[in-house]
Design an enzyme around this catalytic site. Structure first.
Site, PDB file in Angstrom:
ATOM      1  N   HIS A  92       0.810  -1.225   0.000  1.00 37.09           N
ATOM      2  CA  HIS A  92       0.000   0.000   0.000  1.00 37.09           C
ATOM      3  C   HIS A  92       0.841   1.271   0.000  1.00 37.09           C
ATOM      4  O   HIS A  92       0.314   2.352  -0.270  1.00 37.09           O
ATOM      5  CB  HIS A  92      -0.910   0.030   1.233  1.00 37.09           C
ATOM      6  N   ASP A 111      -3.358 -10.547  -2.088  1.00 34.51           N
ATOM      7  CA  ASP A 111      -3.864 -10.000  -0.832  1.00 34.51           C
ATOM      8  C   ASP A 111      -5.334  -9.613  -0.972  1.00 34.51           C
ATOM      9  O   ASP A 111      -5.820  -9.332  -2.069  1.00 34.51           O
ATOM     10  CB  ASP A 111      -3.035  -8.770  -0.462  1.00 34.51           C
ATOM     11  N   HIS A 169      -6.617  -6.899  -0.145  1.00 37.21           N
ATOM     12  CA  HIS A 169      -6.705  -5.493  -0.507  1.00 37.21           C
ATOM     13  C   HIS A 169      -5.830  -5.189  -1.729  1.00 37.21           C
ATOM     14  O   HIS A 169      -4.750  -5.753  -1.874  1.00 37.21           O
ATOM     15  CB  HIS A 169      -6.263  -4.623   0.670  1.00 37.21           C
ATOM     16  N   ASP A 214      -4.998 -12.674   4.106  1.00 38.00           N
ATOM     17  CA  ASP A 214      -6.271 -12.193   4.628  1.00 38.00           C
ATOM     18  C   ASP A 214      -7.451 -12.581   3.742  1.00 38.00           C
ATOM     19  O   ASP A 214      -8.580 -12.171   4.013  1.00 38.00           O
ATOM     20  CB  ASP A 214      -6.254 -10.683   4.856  1.00 38.00           C
TER      21      ASP A 214
END
Length: 398
Positions: free
Chosen positions: A145, A182, A184, A269
Site C-alpha cells: 500500500h 492479498d 486489498h 487475509d
C-alpha cells in the site's frame, strides 16, 4: 548469509512425483521490532507463529536461511521521494508517530522497514544467482500500500516495488511479473509501475473495500496500458474460484509476457477465518495458487519465484496457510489444479473471466482461449445481469 557449501543439490524423484526444490527463507528477529501498538492487527506475533512453524518436524531442515540487509538509499529512492524517506528517518528513536490513520511507527520502525525492503532484495539475489530455487521473505512491515510520498495501510516502504526495481537495475532482469493475491488492492505497487510495460502487475482483491482502488478499468497508462490487470471480486470467493481465475486469466497472460522472475505479494487475509476479510480460501487453496505460480515460473524463468509476506491477521490461519505454501514451494506437496478447481462456482467465475476478457483481450490475444485449450465461457445475458446487479448491491453496501 547463505552457506554456499550447505546448499544441497535438487533431489530428483520419479516422473510421477514433483521435484524437491531448494527454498530460501528470509527471516530475522529484528522484524518484530516494529510495533504499532497493543491490539493492532499488524503485530509482531504474526512472525512469531511463522518462525515457530519453520521448526515443525515436517519442515525443520527443509530451508536455506537467507540473511537480510538494509536497503540502500538509492534503492529506496527508486520508489519513494527523498522527502518521504526523510520523514520516516525522523521517526527513529521516537515513540508512536502516526503517518496516517492506520499506520504508525515505533522507535525502530524505520530501520525495520529498511531491513524488510533490503531483505527482499537479498532474497531476489539468492534466487537469481541460483543459490536457491525459490524463496519466501517472512518480513514485516508489509509494503504494497505504500505510495511514493506516503505510508498507507500498515505499510511503510513498498518492499515488492523496491525489489522489482532492484531486480531490473542491479541484476539486469528485463521483465518482472508481480502477482498480488492479498485481500486489498496493492495501490502503491500499481502506481509505481502503471506506465511501465516491463513490469506486469496482476491483482485479485476484494472490491469496494480499502483502499478503494483497483477497478477493472485501471489497466495502466501510456506504454503501460494492458500491463496492469485488476480482478476485483465480491466477497465469498473460495479455493476453486481463485484457482480458475489464476489458471485461466493469469497463466495465459503470464506465458505471453514471459517474465524473468515472478514476485508475489502474498497476503493471507483472503483466508476464510481472517477477521477483516470476506473471502473463503483455505490453506489448500493457497497451496493451489502457489502451484500455478510455480508452474508459470518454471515455464518462463527456470522456476525463479520469490514471495513476500503482506497481510493475514488470524494467527492460526496465517500459520496453517503459510505451511501449505512452503510445502508446495519445496516440493513436499503438489496440488493437482484441474481437480482442485472442480469446486468453483461456474456461473460466478464465468462472469469474472468474461469481464476481464472484455477489457484485456486487445492487449493479450491468447485470453480468448484458456490455458487448457478450451474456449473461455461466455455467461448468459441473465447471468451477466445478475453479476452486474450483485456488484451494484455490494457497492451500495460498502
Amino acid at each position: 548469509m547463505i552457506d554456499f557449501n550447505a546448499v544441497t543439490e535438487i533431489e530428483k524423484r520419479t516422473n510421477e512425483t514433483v521435484v524437491k526444490k531448494r527454498t530460501g527463507i528470509l527471516k530475522d528477529p529484528r522484524y518484530t521490532g516494529h510495533c504499532m501498538g497493543p491490539d493492532e492487527l499488524e503485530c509482531p506475533e504474526r512472525l512469531d507463529v511463522l518462525y515457530t512453524l519453520l521448526q515443525e518436524p515436517d519442515l525443520s531442515g527443509c530451508f536455506t536461511d537467507i540473511s537480510p540487509r538494509m536497503a540502500e538509499k538509492d534503492e529506496l529512492q527508486r520508489v519513494h521521494s527523498a522527502e518521504y524517506i526523510s520523514r520516516l528517518e525522523a521517526t527513529s528513536g521516537r515513540g508512536s508517530v502516526y503517518l496516517d490513520e492506520d499506520t504508525r511507527t515505533s522507535a525502530h520502525s524505520n530501520e525495520v522497514a529498511q531491513l524488510a525492503a533490503g531483505g527482499l532484495c537479498r532474497a531476489i539475489e539468492a534466487v537469481h544467482a541460483g543459490w536457491v530455487d525459490n524463496a519466501f521473505a517472512l518480513i514485516r512491515p508489509p509494503g504494497h500500500h505504500a505510495e511514493r510520498t506516503a505510508a498507507k495501510g500498515f505499510c511503510l516502504y513498498n518492499n515488492v516495488a523496491i525489489a522489482a526495481h532492484y531486480a531490473q537495475s542491479k541484476l539486469g532482469l528485463a521483465r518482472i511479473l508481480v502477482v498480488d493475491w492479498d485481500l486489498h488492492h496493492g495501490n502503491g505497487t500499481q502506481h509505481c509501475f502503471e506506465d511501465d510495460p516491463s513490469v506486469l502487475f496482476f491483482s485479485t482483491h476484494q472490491a469496494f473495500t480499502y483502499p478503494h482502488s483497483g477497478s477493472l478499468r485501471e489497466i495502466g497508462k501510456n506504454k503501460g496500458k494492458g500491463y496492469t490487470v485488476n480482478v476485483p471480486l465480491l466477497p465469498g470467493f473460495g479455493d476453486g474460484d481463485y484457482l480458475v481465475i489464476y489458471e485461466r486469466l493469469l497463466k495465459p497472460i503470464a506465458l505471453a509476457f514471459r517474465p524473468d522472475m515472478v514476485l508475489v505479494s502474498a497476503g493471507f487475509d483472503i483466508h476464510f477465518n481472517d477477521p477483516i476479510g470476506g473471502m473463503k480460501v483455505t490453506p489448500a487453496g493457497f497451496a493451489g495458487l502457489t502451484r500455478i505460480l510455480l508452474d508459470i515460473a518454471e515455464a518462463c524463468c527456470g522456476g525463479k519465484l520469490v514471495m513476500t509476506l503482506e497481510g493475514g491477521y488470524h494467527l492460526e490461519a496465517l500459520r496453517d496457510s503459510v505451511r501449505e505454501v512452503l510445502k508446495e514451494m519445496t516440493g513436499r506437496r503438489t496440488t493437482e489444479i484441474q481437480s482442485a478447481i472442480a469446486s468453483a462456482n461456474p456461473k460466478k467465475t464465468a462472469y469474472i473471466l468474461w469481464r476481464v476478457k472484455q477489457v484485456h483481450q486487445k492487449y493479450w490475444k491468447n485470453l480468448a482461449v484458456s490455458s487448457t485449450g478450451d474456449p473461455t465461457a461466455v455467461p448468459s445475458r441473465m447471468d451477466r445481469f445478475r453479476g452486474t446487479l450483485s456488484r451494484w448491491i455490494a457497492y451500495f453496501k460498502s
